[in-house]
Design an enzyme around this catalytic site. Sequence first.
Site, PDB file in Angstrom:
ATOM      1  N   GLU A  74      10.104  16.705  14.998  1.00  0.00           N
ATOM      2  CA  GLU A  74      10.412  16.576  13.579  1.00  0.00           C
ATOM      3  C   GLU A  74       9.536  17.551  12.794  1.00  0.00           C
ATOM      4  O   GLU A  74       8.315  17.545  12.934  1.00  0.00           O
ATOM      5  CB  GLU A  74      10.128  15.151  13.098  1.00  0.00           C
ATOM      6  N   CYS A  96      13.743  11.629   6.102  1.00  0.00           N
ATOM      7  CA  CYS A  96      13.748  11.196   7.512  1.00  0.00           C
ATOM      8  C   CYS A  96      15.121  11.411   8.118  1.00  0.00           C
ATOM      9  O   CYS A  96      15.253  11.616   9.309  1.00  0.00           O
ATOM     10  CB  CYS A  96      13.351   9.735   7.595  1.00  0.00           C
ATOM     11  N   GLU A 114      10.211   2.029  10.426  1.00  0.00           N
ATOM     12  CA  GLU A 114      11.245   3.049  10.186  1.00  0.00           C
ATOM     13  C   GLU A 114      10.551   4.395  10.279  1.00  0.00           C
ATOM     14  O   GLU A 114       9.675   4.704   9.465  1.00  0.00           O
ATOM     15  CB  GLU A 114      11.885   2.869   8.807  1.00  0.00           C
ATOM     16  N   GLY A 159       3.425   4.868  13.196  1.00  0.00           N
ATOM     17  CA  GLY A 159       4.191   3.676  13.585  1.00  0.00           C
ATOM     18  C   GLY A 159       3.733   3.126  14.927  1.00  0.00           C
ATOM     19  O   GLY A 159       3.592   1.913  15.100  1.00  0.00           O
ATOM     20  N   GLY A 196       7.360   5.569   7.877  1.00  0.00           N
ATOM     21  CA  GLY A 196       6.488   6.737   7.944  1.00  0.00           C
ATOM     22  C   GLY A 196       6.675   7.454   9.260  1.00  0.00           C
ATOM     23  O   GLY A 196       7.741   7.371   9.875  1.00  0.00           O
ATOM     24  N   SER A 197       5.623   8.122   9.702  1.00  0.00           N
ATOM     25  CA  SER A 197       5.745   8.955  10.894  1.00  0.00           C
ATOM     26  C   SER A 197       5.734   8.100  12.155  1.00  0.00           C
ATOM     27  O   SER A 197       5.184   6.991  12.186  1.00  0.00           O
ATOM     28  CB  SER A 197       4.588   9.953  10.933  1.00  0.00           C
ATOM     29  N   LYS A 253       0.840  -1.184   0.000  1.00  0.00           N
ATOM     30  CA  LYS A 253       0.000   0.000   0.000  1.00  0.00           C
ATOM     31  C   LYS A 253       0.884   1.245   0.000  1.00  0.00           C
ATOM     32  O   LYS A 253       1.503   1.595   0.991  1.00  0.00           O
ATOM     33  CB  LYS A 253      -0.930   0.055   1.216  1.00  0.00           C
TER      34      LYS A 253
HETATM   35  P1  NAP Z   1       2.639   8.747   7.413  1.00  0.00           P
HETATM   36  O1  NAP Z   1       1.570   9.742   7.445  1.00  0.00           O
HETATM   37  O2  NAP Z   1       3.006   8.037   8.661  1.00  0.00           O
HETATM   38  O3  NAP Z   1       2.211   7.691   6.273  1.00  0.00           O
HETATM   39  C1  NAP Z   1       3.042   6.633   5.886  1.00  0.00           C
HETATM   40  C2  NAP Z   1       2.199   5.510   5.311  1.00  0.00           C
HETATM   41  O4  NAP Z   1       1.381   4.956   6.339  1.00  0.00           O
HETATM   42  C3  NAP Z   1       1.259   5.945   4.203  1.00  0.00           C
HETATM   43  O5  NAP Z   1       1.161   4.932   3.238  1.00  0.00           O
HETATM   44  C4  NAP Z   1      -0.049   6.101   4.948  1.00  0.00           C
HETATM   45  O6  NAP Z   1      -1.175   5.967   4.111  1.00  0.00           O
HETATM   46  C5  NAP Z   1       0.028   4.945   5.912  1.00  0.00           C
HETATM   47  N1  NAP Z   1      -0.822   5.069   7.084  1.00  0.00           N
HETATM   48  C6  NAP Z   1      -1.323   6.202   7.652  1.00  0.00           C
HETATM   49  N2  NAP Z   1      -2.099   5.885   8.706  1.00  0.00           N
HETATM   50  C7  NAP Z   1      -2.119   4.526   8.806  1.00  0.00           C
HETATM   51  C8  NAP Z   1      -2.756   3.601   9.682  1.00  0.00           C
HETATM   52  N3  NAP Z   1      -3.520   4.014  10.678  1.00  0.00           N
HETATM   53  N4  NAP Z   1      -2.558   2.284   9.479  1.00  0.00           N
HETATM   54  C9  NAP Z   1      -1.779   1.849   8.466  1.00  0.00           C
HETATM   55  N5  NAP Z   1      -1.144   2.681   7.606  1.00  0.00           N
HETATM   56  C10 NAP Z   1      -1.292   4.005   7.776  1.00  0.00           C
HETATM   57  O7  NAP Z   1       4.004   9.361   6.876  1.00  0.00           O
HETATM   58  P2  NAP Z   1       4.226  10.284   5.603  1.00  0.00           P
HETATM   59  O8  NAP Z   1       3.655  11.625   5.895  1.00  0.00           O
HETATM   60  O9  NAP Z   1       3.804   9.579   4.382  1.00  0.00           O
HETATM   61  O10 NAP Z   1       5.821  10.360   5.572  1.00  0.00           O
HETATM   62  C11 NAP Z   1       6.557  11.226   6.359  1.00  0.00           C
HETATM   63  C12 NAP Z   1       7.107  10.536   7.600  1.00  0.00           C
HETATM   64  O11 NAP Z   1       7.846   9.375   7.233  1.00  0.00           O
HETATM   65  C13 NAP Z   1       8.095  11.375   8.379  1.00  0.00           C
HETATM   66  O12 NAP Z   1       7.811  11.273   9.770  1.00  0.00           O
HETATM   67  C14 NAP Z   1       9.434  10.754   8.079  1.00  0.00           C
HETATM   68  O13 NAP Z   1      10.421  10.953   9.066  1.00  0.00           O
HETATM   69  C15 NAP Z   1       9.097   9.334   7.925  1.00  0.00           C
HETATM   70  N6  NAP Z   1      10.091   8.627   7.118  1.00  0.00           N
HETATM   71  C16 NAP Z   1      10.938   7.743   7.731  1.00  0.00           C
HETATM   72  C17 NAP Z   1      11.916   7.083   7.004  1.00  0.00           C
HETATM   73  C18 NAP Z   1      12.842   6.087   7.647  1.00  0.00           C
HETATM   74  O14 NAP Z   1      13.410   5.274   6.939  1.00  0.00           O
HETATM   75  N7  NAP Z   1      13.033   6.120   8.957  1.00  0.00           N
HETATM   76  C19 NAP Z   1      12.010   7.307   5.631  1.00  0.00           C
HETATM   77  C20 NAP Z   1      11.141   8.221   5.030  1.00  0.00           C
HETATM   78  C21 NAP Z   1      10.178   8.861   5.794  1.00  0.00           C
HETATM   79  P3  NAP Z   1      -1.953   7.271   3.544  1.00  0.00           P
HETATM   80  O15 NAP Z   1      -0.999   7.971   2.678  1.00  0.00           O
HETATM   81  O16 NAP Z   1      -3.112   6.690   2.826  1.00  0.00           O
HETATM   82  O17 NAP Z   1      -2.345   8.079   4.760  1.00  0.00           O
END
Ligand code: NAP
Length: 500
Positions: free
Chosen positions: A391, A290, A256, A240, A235-236, A182
Amino acid sequence: MSRGMDEGDRAYRNLIGGEWVEAAEGGTFDSRNPADTSDAVGRFAASTEADAVAAIEAAQRAFLSWRESPPTSRAEILYRAAGLLEESLDALSVELTREEGKVLASARQEVRRTAQTLRYYASEGLNIAGETLPSDDATTRVYTRKEPLGVVSVITPWNFPLSIPARKIAPALAAGNAVVFKPASETPLMGVRLAEALHRAGLPAGALNLVTGSASRVGEPLLRHPAVQAVTFTGSTAVGEHIHRAARLSTRVQLELGGKNPLLVLEDADLELAADLAVKGGLELTGQACTGTSRIIVVDAVHDAFAAKLLGKVRRLRVGNGLAEGTEIGPLANESQLRSVLSYVAIGKDEGAELLFGGGRLTGEPYDAGYFVQPAVFAQVRPGMRIAREEIFGPVLAILRAKDFRDALEMANASEYGLSASICTSDPERMEAFARYAEAGVVKINRPTTGNAYNAPFGGMKLSSTATYREAGREAMAFYTRSKTVYHGFRGIKDGGMAF
Ligand code: NAP
Ligand code: MG
């Protein structure tokens, strides 16, 4: 049809059980260009739980034969998919920039990186190995075998919409797992393109399934369905934590998450290099990495000279559409990113930090059409301030003042995150001390906090990652395999030793 797209209406579908299908309820949503919101990149399936369940069941069926397929043929499929991505490098990079916003040069790097990752794991899949242990009983062979897990859910963010999914999907498939993927709702087209390449490369039906749409509508089965053996998420930290709680006890979970990555600048640093590291690590990708640099911890002795150098560079950065020649900083990826960054700039001012430059929304041509901000630099930032702790995920640099190396190291470690940390110095002892004592999964010495090699392990400490498995490199394979211990007896247990 072997493609996810209907050329006429730019409508893209889910990939379930080898077929490109619409969402069960027929809903759709659009992906738009954050540099020009009048530009619709495509229309995608707005999936619901029924689609996620269908994808999981297709994966469950496909797993039975995929796990038995010759490792060599799995490797060949990953290789072919890498070739297909490279063949479409030009068009795919433009699509990536249109969908996510990053500048074209970065998009091209990401496409290449994605192909390299597929090839790397094609090869790693051939190196999965258990071990034979010494046995006290010569008639019993004791060994471990590595097996795939089954169905793996892959949930990914928008900031690296090809390379992050690839570094999860490729090792999962190479080890013989079936995948339900997804992608982030912000970047579904890149999800479709990656799935398309693997599908066209000859992946059997159901080994990889793609469901697009909002996590709030499709998310639950990906975490809770009893067939899902593992969830890998980037993701966030907030999402997570939800996933960590929601997944079943028996499900393996890899997270992550976010970062608040420091760059230390010591008195013996090459200040030109230090300023370049701050710009590259903190502002390239519009701060949406990230591993992005967000805290710059500078010792007193060079604080003012460093700040002046940094400002000189930030003022000259060209912000614009990532497709335009000469653009160095693209737009933020969406409106909520824009609102969030602007609100952190206001918070920083309220907290008493000194805004040296930028931080406002850019207006006029061509900025009105998209989500553009002027990169911001704050000075006089104190460790307790929110802009030093949370962040921001945008182009906002916070300069903190430290007395000396020890003070700077303590400040760097005083964070609930621990993803990447960098130091700029010419002193080998401090380099070594930093490598030892920095509380981060990735340590950089005279290199930006961003950027990681696909063949090296990647992950963080504290709230930045689960404290179990690493991504990327050889270590990544551990998440996608499990170990079984076999005692293989050759004769009756009361018989004597081995006959020969
Ligand atoms: P996000 O809002 O956490 O979303 C990430 C993914 O999770 C998306 O596919 C999202 O789907 C899905 N998601 C959201 N709510 C969910 C739930 N309740 N259950 C299951 N899946 C869910 O993060 P983002 O805004 O896309 O990305 C930015 C964040 O990613 C930042 O915090 C960044 O630090 C982190 N990041 C970390 C790394 C690493 O390797 N550590 C790398 C890149 C980014 P939808 O889009 O449909 O909401
Ligand atoms: Mg978009």
